[in-house]
Design a protein around this motif. Sequence first.
Motif, short mmCIF file in Angstrom:
data_model
loop_
_atom_site.label_atom_id
_atom_site.label_comp_id
_atom_site.label_asym_id
_atom_site.label_seq_id
_atom_site.Cartn_x
_atom_site.Cartn_y
_atom_site.Cartn_z
N VAL A 214 0.85 -1.19 0.00
CA VAL A 214 0.00 0.00 0.00
C VAL A 214 0.89 1.25 0.00
O VAL A 214 0.58 2.23 -0.69
CB VAL A 214 -0.95 0.00 1.21
N ALA B 51 1.96 1.89 -3.41
CA ALA B 51 0.81 2.29 -4.21
C ALA B 51 0.47 3.76 -3.95
O ALA B 51 0.09 4.49 -4.87
CB ALA B 51 -0.39 1.41 -3.89
N GLU C 252 2.61 5.84 -5.95
CA GLU C 252 2.21 5.88 -7.35
C GLU C 252 0.97 6.75 -7.55
O GLU C 252 0.92 7.58 -8.45
CB GLU C 252 1.92 4.48 -7.86
N ASP C 253 -0.08 6.52 -6.77
CA ASP C 253 -1.34 7.21 -7.00
C ASP C 253 -2.27 7.05 -5.80
O ASP C 253 -2.85 5.99 -5.58
CB ASP C 253 -2.02 6.62 -8.25
N ASP D 97 -5.18 8.44 -5.19
CA ASP D 97 -6.59 8.28 -5.51
C ASP D 97 -6.91 6.84 -5.89
O ASP D 97 -7.98 6.32 -5.57
CB ASP D 97 -7.00 9.23 -6.64
N ALA D 98 -5.97 6.22 -6.59
CA ALA D 98 -6.19 4.82 -6.96
C ALA D 98 -6.25 3.96 -5.70
O ALA D 98 -7.03 3.02 -5.64
CB ALA D 98 -5.06 4.35 -7.87
N VAL D 99 -5.45 4.30 -4.71
CA VAL D 99 -5.47 3.55 -3.45
C VAL D 99 -6.83 3.71 -2.77
O VAL D 99 -7.44 2.73 -2.33
CB VAL D 99 -4.33 4.03 -2.51
N ALA D 100 -7.32 4.95 -2.72
CA ALA D 100 -8.62 5.19 -2.10
C ALA D 100 -9.72 4.48 -2.89
O ALA D 100 -10.70 4.01 -2.30
CB ALA D 100 -8.91 6.69 -2.04
N SER D 101 -9.55 4.38 -4.19
CA SER D 101 -10.61 3.80 -5.02
C SER D 101 -10.73 2.29 -4.84
O SER D 101 -11.67 1.69 -5.34
CB SER D 101 -10.39 4.14 -6.50
N VAL D 102 -9.76 1.67 -4.17
CA VAL D 102 -9.93 0.24 -3.89
C VAL D 102 -10.22 0.00 -2.41
O VAL D 102 -10.02 -1.09 -1.90
CB VAL D 102 -8.71 -0.59 -4.35
N GLY D 103 -10.69 1.06 -1.73
CA GLY D 103 -11.18 0.87 -0.37
C GLY D 103 -10.11 0.92 0.70
O GLY D 103 -10.33 0.45 1.81
N LEU D 104 -8.95 1.49 0.38
CA LEU D 104 -7.90 1.63 1.38
C LEU D 104 -7.77 3.10 1.77
O LEU D 104 -7.82 3.97 0.90
CB LEU D 104 -6.56 1.12 0.82
N ASN D 105 -7.60 3.34 3.07
CA ASN D 105 -7.50 4.71 3.55
C ASN D 105 -6.04 5.18 3.48
O ASN D 105 -5.23 4.79 4.31
CB ASN D 105 -8.00 4.75 5.00
#
Lengths: 398, 271
Positions: free
Chosen positions: A217, A220, A223-224, A226-234
């Motif tokens: 994480v 990640a 890298e991005d 928003d992409a992390v947030a978009s898979v349900g990770l805070n």
Amino acid sequence: MSEDTASGRITEESDRSFPGVPVRYIVGALGLLVLAALPVMADMELGLGVPGVFVLVIDELFLLDLTVALYFGMFAMSWDTVSGYTGQISFGHGLFFAVGAYTSALLNLGHGFDPILSIPVGVVLAAVAGIIIGVPALRLRGPYLSLVTLVAPIILLNLFIFRSDIFGGELGLSPGPENFLGYGVGQASMVYYVALALFVFIMAVLLLVTRSDAGRVFTAIREDEDAVASVGLNPAKFKIFAFVLSAAIGGLAGAMYVHTPRGGATYSELFSTTVNVEVIIAAVLGGMGTIVGAAIGGIFVGLVPKLLDELAVEIPGFVPVFGGTSVSEIDFLIFAVITLFLLYVLPGGILRAVIHGGQRARGWRRGDEVATDGGRPQRVITRVVGRWREQLRGDDDE
Amino acid sequence: MSSEPEQGTTAGPDATDATPQTESYGPDDGILVANNLRKEFGGLVAVEDFSFAVEEQEILGFIGPNGAGKSTTFNCVTGFYEPTGGTVWYQGEEVTGKPSYEMVNAGLARTFQHFRPLHDRSVVDNVALALVEDSLFSFSGLRGGTKERAAQLCERVGLADDLHRLPDELPHAGLLRLELARALATDPTLLLVDEPFAGLAGSEVERISTLIRELREEGLTLVVVDHNMRGLLSLIDRAVVINFGSKLAEGTPEEIRNNEEVQRAYLGGDL
């Protein structure tokens, strides 16, 4: 049936993609063995090198230098955890180094705490500092957060100058605090072994964290976000965690350092701009985002200037400007030039260069592994700065 | 049929079905409901008191020309932007302004219009990230179970041959498939797909449409945003048309196709 194929591919590929792992581990274990054997060599007063030109004598002095370098290596690993992995570049990591060191030193000097008690307090306070610096990381991204880290040590310095009666201003605390477990210059081997044990332990902890799911994480987030947030990770939770962990370990390194015979609680040793820059150079030089690389870089940056300083060699007369000068007189200049050269030829860091060199030498030809421009995370710093540019340009998803 | 901004903000459970006439929705009007959603950027009103409801297991088309406010609405609903006003309900619960990761964990996943793969890792590792627990001390990934599941998901969206490629090596359609796999890995009940057809060839549009229909058959509710009317109208059950931040029309694909206002507004009268 189709599921079998997918899983089958996974195992087949993972067997193929880690051919270097055993070799890497063997090299690492050998390196640690050499480090562990150094005190024995010191007892024998062994010398390495070319007689008459340069002889590196493994003696107690060298062990103490290396001790300091090991703590700097720990400090570099702590920087790498937050900056190399999550991409939150800290320009003022000396802050945590200093909070740990000053807390422990002040408790020891002013209140008679034994270092074994004062050091943990230093670690806790450094972790608190990590929260204070990490919380802006919830709202600020990339370059903006880095500005915060740039300013924080300046605030600390001015606080120390304002209350010189307690903190000793820019000159720091004098005399220095007690030695850890009472090991002084006379017990250099013990001082060294304590440092080495802690160094190995911290490296193991950080390798575990960065190789766990949290580490994935972290990268990640680099890298991005928003992409992390978009898979349900805070992302905020993981960033704060990285900051606190890094701050605590930086504080531990600082607190241990200050209780060695060589270390002192001063501005120039703990949180000057030079320290803040050196830790970045150490991690980038060794291999940003690898932990082990940061450790190697930390030892390099901690040790090489001292070795150069003790080098009794004159620069040959035909060299313009510097001809006839002793190396030890311009040791830091030479160190900086060596560093610049290494950064230029090994942009991915020493560790990656060694691993890739080894792989190539043994004839592994994984095309995508060798290509540096194929999007591989070769140059972490390039990726981080690239993200900064995107962030400064604004959100691209509208 | 533009909405009147200041109608009642609440509606009882007996509120009538979602039609353009009733511009006020309640929490139980659909699986995802937005009521009088509003988003301002400084002085610019990007979304103006916009209301819509998504019914369970439908494929809802969210249509509008570039700059109409589609993505902004999207970002407000999924928690990437905080709405300036209005209410969002998801499965009967108010979720207005909840952070995006909480929305995802509640079952509302999204893809990005500008694909956002993690460039530093393989396709399968991109998907595996979505299977990581939102917990600091999790080592499930080390046991390899998540990788197998990720590989299955890649296969599901048609990336079986690209598991170990880097995202940069994928064609445009492959990146879209990766976005879908990553969203599916969060185990959503509702999936918002942002501009899937932009930049796709005709045959690819057909294949992605088939995939989306299959996902619906498996029980998923889908909202598909696009300005490509032709590809979209054959895929969806129902459409909401947005222009200048507010609702222009709503109805079945035929109704939208024959709606003069829609044609006049930005289809150049040709459909």
